[in-house]
Design a protein around this motif. Sequence first.
Motif, PDB file in Angstrom:
ATOM      1  N   ALA A 382       0.837  -1.207   0.000  1.00 34.01           N
ATOM      2  CA  ALA A 382       0.000   0.000   0.000  1.00 34.01           C
ATOM      3  C   ALA A 382       0.869   1.253   0.000  1.00 34.01           C
ATOM      4  N   MET A 383       0.319   2.348  -0.553  1.00 29.52           N
ATOM      5  CA  MET A 383       1.038   3.607  -0.626  1.00 29.52           C
ATOM      6  C   MET A 383       0.146   4.750  -0.148  1.00 29.52           C
ATOM      7  N   PRO A 384       0.702   5.732   0.568  1.00 35.80           N
ATOM      8  CA  PRO A 384      -0.094   6.894   0.978  1.00 35.80           C
ATOM      9  C   PRO A 384      -0.545   7.698  -0.234  1.00 35.80           C
ATOM     10  N   SER A 385      -1.716   8.287  -0.129  1.00 42.08           N
ATOM     11  CA  SER A 385      -2.367   9.053  -1.196  1.00 42.08           C
ATOM     12  C   SER A 385      -2.976   8.166  -2.271  1.00 42.08           C
ATOM     13  N   PHE A 386      -3.009   6.851  -2.018  1.00 44.58           N
ATOM     14  CA  PHE A 386      -3.651   5.924  -2.956  1.00 44.58           C
ATOM     15  C   PHE A 386      -4.669   5.084  -2.195  1.00 44.58           C
ATOM     16  N   PRO A 387      -5.822   5.685  -1.872  1.00 48.52           N
ATOM     17  CA  PRO A 387      -6.842   4.970  -1.100  1.00 48.52           C
ATOM     18  C   PRO A 387      -7.359   3.741  -1.850  1.00 48.52           C
ATOM     19  N   ASN A 388      -7.664   2.711  -1.096  1.00 50.28           N
ATOM     20  CA  ASN A 388      -8.327   1.511  -1.642  1.00 50.28           C
ATOM     21  C   ASN A 388      -7.545   0.867  -2.785  1.00 50.28           C
ATOM     22  N   LEU A 389      -6.216   1.070  -2.789  1.00 51.46           N
ATOM     23  CA  LEU A 389      -5.346   0.442  -3.778  1.00 51.46           C
ATOM     24  C   LEU A 389      -4.430  -0.551  -3.079  1.00 51.46           C
ATOM     25  N   LEU A 390      -4.397  -1.767  -3.589  1.00 51.18           N
ATOM     26  CA  LEU A 390      -3.481  -2.798  -3.116  1.00 51.18           C
ATOM     27  C   LEU A 390      -2.602  -3.196  -4.290  1.00 51.18           C
ATOM     28  N   ARG A 422     -14.298  -3.672   8.106  1.00 51.95           N
ATOM     29  CA  ARG A 422     -15.676  -4.036   8.441  1.00 51.95           C
ATOM     30  C   ARG A 422     -15.993  -3.749   9.903  1.00 51.95           C
ATOM     31  N   GLN A 423     -15.010  -3.980  10.758  1.00 49.79           N
ATOM     32  CA  GLN A 423     -15.221  -3.714  12.175  1.00 49.79           C
ATOM     33  C   GLN A 423     -15.579  -2.245  12.401  1.00 49.79           C
ATOM     34  N   ARG A 424     -14.977  -1.369  11.621  1.00 55.21           N
ATOM     35  CA  ARG A 424     -15.222   0.064  11.750  1.00 55.21           C
ATOM     36  C   ARG A 424     -16.380   0.532  10.864  1.00 55.21           C
ATOM     37  N   GLN A 425     -16.966  -0.393  10.128  1.00 59.01           N
ATOM     38  CA  GLN A 425     -18.048  -0.062   9.193  1.00 59.01           C
ATOM     39  C   GLN A 425     -17.622   1.045   8.230  1.00 59.01           C
ATOM     40  N   ALA A 426     -16.397   0.898   7.746  1.00 58.88           N
ATOM     41  CA  ALA A 426     -15.824   1.873   6.815  1.00 58.88           C
ATOM     42  C   ALA A 426     -15.755   1.258   5.415  1.00 58.88           C
ATOM     43  N   THR A 427     -15.569   2.095   4.413  1.00 59.27           N
ATOM     44  CA  THR A 427     -15.449   1.626   3.032  1.00 59.27           C
ATOM     45  C   THR A 427     -14.138   2.053   2.378  1.00 59.27           C
ATOM     46  N   THR A 428     -13.396   2.919   3.054  1.00 60.89           N
ATOM     47  CA  THR A 428     -12.174   3.460   2.460  1.00 60.89           C
ATOM     48  C   THR A 428     -11.016   3.312   3.432  1.00 60.89           C
ATOM     49  N   PHE A 429      -9.873   2.888   2.906  1.00 59.15           N
ATOM     50  CA  PHE A 429      -8.653   2.814   3.717  1.00 59.15           C
ATOM     51  C   PHE A 429      -7.519   3.508   2.987  1.00 59.15           C
ATOM     52  N   GLU A 430      -6.571   3.989   3.737  1.00 57.18           N
ATOM     53  CA  GLU A 430      -5.366   4.597   3.161  1.00 57.18           C
ATOM     54  C   GLU A 430      -4.262   4.551   4.201  1.00 57.18           C
ATOM     55  N   VAL A 431      -3.106   4.029   3.818  1.00 59.28           N
ATOM     56  CA  VAL A 431      -1.996   3.965   4.760  1.00 59.28           C
ATOM     57  C   VAL A 431      -1.492   5.380   5.041  1.00 59.28           C
ATOM     58  N   THR A 432      -1.053   5.616   6.271  1.00 55.04           N
ATOM     59  CA  THR A 432      -0.599   6.955   6.634  1.00 55.04           C
ATOM     60  C   THR A 432       0.809   7.204   6.123  1.00 55.04           C
ATOM     61  N   ASN A 436       4.132   4.578   6.426  1.00 50.34           N
ATOM     62  CA  ASN A 436       4.896   4.258   5.229  1.00 50.34           C
ATOM     63  C   ASN A 436       6.363   4.649   5.391  1.00 50.34           C
ATOM     64  N   ALA A 437       6.612   5.834   5.944  1.00 46.40           N
ATOM     65  CA  ALA A 437       7.989   6.302   6.139  1.00 46.40           C
ATOM     66  C   ALA A 437       8.731   5.410   7.130  1.00 46.40           C
ATOM     67  N   PRO A 490       0.233  -2.908  12.783  1.00 51.07           N
ATOM     68  CA  PRO A 490      -0.650  -2.023  13.573  1.00 51.07           C
ATOM     69  C   PRO A 490      -1.823  -1.541  12.736  1.00 51.07           C
ATOM     70  N   LEU A 491      -3.008  -1.790  13.192  1.00 52.90           N
ATOM     71  CA  LEU A 491      -4.199  -1.417  12.423  1.00 52.90           C
ATOM     72  C   LEU A 491      -4.328   0.088  12.255  1.00 52.90           C
ATOM     73  N   ASP A 492      -3.759   0.854  13.198  1.00 54.28           N
ATOM     74  CA  ASP A 492      -3.810   2.309  13.096  1.00 54.28           C
ATOM     75  C   ASP A 492      -2.804   2.860  12.093  1.00 54.28           C
ATOM     76  N   ASP A 493      -2.063   1.977  11.426  1.00 59.25           N
ATOM     77  CA  ASP A 493      -1.198   2.433  10.345  1.00 59.25           C
ATOM     78  C   ASP A 493      -2.025   2.861   9.128  1.00 59.25           C
ATOM     79  N   TYR A 494      -3.300   2.525   9.142  1.00 59.91           N
ATOM     80  CA  TYR A 494      -4.213   2.969   8.097  1.00 59.91           C
ATOM     81  C   TYR A 494      -5.210   3.961   8.670  1.00 59.91           C
ATOM     82  N   ARG A 495      -5.692   4.847   7.805  1.00 57.24           N
ATOM     83  CA  ARG A 495      -6.852   5.696   8.127  1.00 57.24           C
ATOM     84  C   ARG A 495      -8.067   5.067   7.454  1.00 57.24           C
ATOM     85  N   TYR A 496      -9.198   5.131   8.140  1.00 57.71           N
ATOM     86  CA  TYR A 496     -10.426   4.502   7.635  1.00 57.71           C
ATOM     87  C   TYR A 496     -11.530   5.556   7.554  1.00 57.71           C
TER      88      TYR A 496
END
Length: 497
Positions: A382-390, A422-432, A436-437, A490-496
């Motif tokens: 995953a890369m920052p500024s690229f939401p929902n991209l794997l 799903r736990q957060r009932q979110a649809t979008t993720f993006e690594v911080t 990444n750094a 760490p799950l908090d490495d992503y924003r949801y």
Amino acid sequence: MTETARPDHDVVIVGAGFGGLGAAIEFKSLGFENIAILEREQDLGGTWHVNHYPGLAVDIASVTYSYSFEPNPYWSRLFAPGVELKRYAHHVADSYDLKRHMQFDTTVTRAEWDERERLWRVATADGATRTCRYLVTATGFLSQPHTPDFPGLDTFGGKIIHTTAWEDGHDFTGERAVIVGTGATAVQLIPEIARQAETLTVFQRTPIWVVPKVDFGIPAPVQKIFARVPITQRLARMVNTAALEALMVFGVLHFKQARIGNRGAELLARAHLRAQVRDRSTRAALTPTYDFGCKRPTFSNSYLRAFNDPHVSLQTSSIDRVEPGAIITTDGDRTEVDVLVLATGFDLWGTNFPAFDIVGRDGRDLGTWWRENRFQAYEGIAMPSFPNLLSLNSPYSYSGLSYFTTIEGQMTHIRRLFGELRQRQATTFEVTEEANAEFLARVTEKLQSSVFYNGDCSSARSYYFNQHGEAALLRPSSTLSTRREMDGFPLDDYRYR
């Protein structure tokens, strides 16, 4: 969610090789059914569909070069021929009901993130555009063939064959053949051409370390045991994986601490070369001047022996130009040629990262960002500024020597990430940016112990190194460590959202 934000597909996967199949299996297990797998070729299988040259075989034992959760007890050999890998890909696709999601002859040219609708717009060469919530690139590490720009190549009057566009059934009998390249593909192909051609000249830019290939047919009774008692095949896989791990960890990644392991592998390759090639000057030309592991080594019992044949010659001078019926080197040597075979590999860092234009949030172009700000990807996916991209084929993603180690690690990452989504009932993720750094700094530091930075790789010309001189392909961790990290990041490495 508005009607305008409802995408055509939940998931679009670009590529129907083993990476794409693995991603599709994982998403289906998560309950996604509206999946599109877009493949530019006419069939699935990735490299095992594109490549079908004589002698093609896997160079990792087949019990390891396969999904651990979908073993194949019927490999004919320890190192299975390419046709069996293609057959295995079809078996996997059938077993997990993936073919109905596939669209062939569909080349993706561009993908752009729509921030307002929070979806990806994926354009294809036929002019169509489709939308998806999640985009997965599984275009492979070696998917963009490299054709050298030798002066005069377009004037050549004979036949030119690139190994990725092989002409099945081509008979070299009576022909003066030239093959350019001595990488893993050429190592498999050269003995096959040498059996037919009137003459064969091998143009070598960089020699390759070759070790003995302990290969043998797997008898039918053993195949039956593997099928009836699966634990026996799992044990075989475990033994082979342990050997590959030892080679990778101690011979390559921990070169600084365990240099003796690297030297042992090099001594084995040198002994193999001495036993296989009679002529002293030919042996010297075939001996690499870089440390073992700087460039991917390979296995063969027939490649080196081919140079003992009087009609096979090795040319180490650079090609100056190509004429209608000959190749001229920089020192003036002329080689008459009827058929020119290009085993010149792939353009990994120039056009493959990424294989098509990808534009993320705020207009960030992935290819430009990688080249201007170092090649990088959090956990290799995953890369920052690229939401929902794997991105499955990314910098620092390749783990171990078997590609399936990488695939299954990434499947684990997807499972953990989407469980949290799903736990957060979110649809979008993006690594911080911070996560990444931190990952980039950590893998860069760990790689300082590797052969890439502690050994002598100056003459390797290896695709492990990008244009900035960084070895940004391999993840500097053992297979077990990689799986633990993929399953415990760490799950908090992503924003949801």
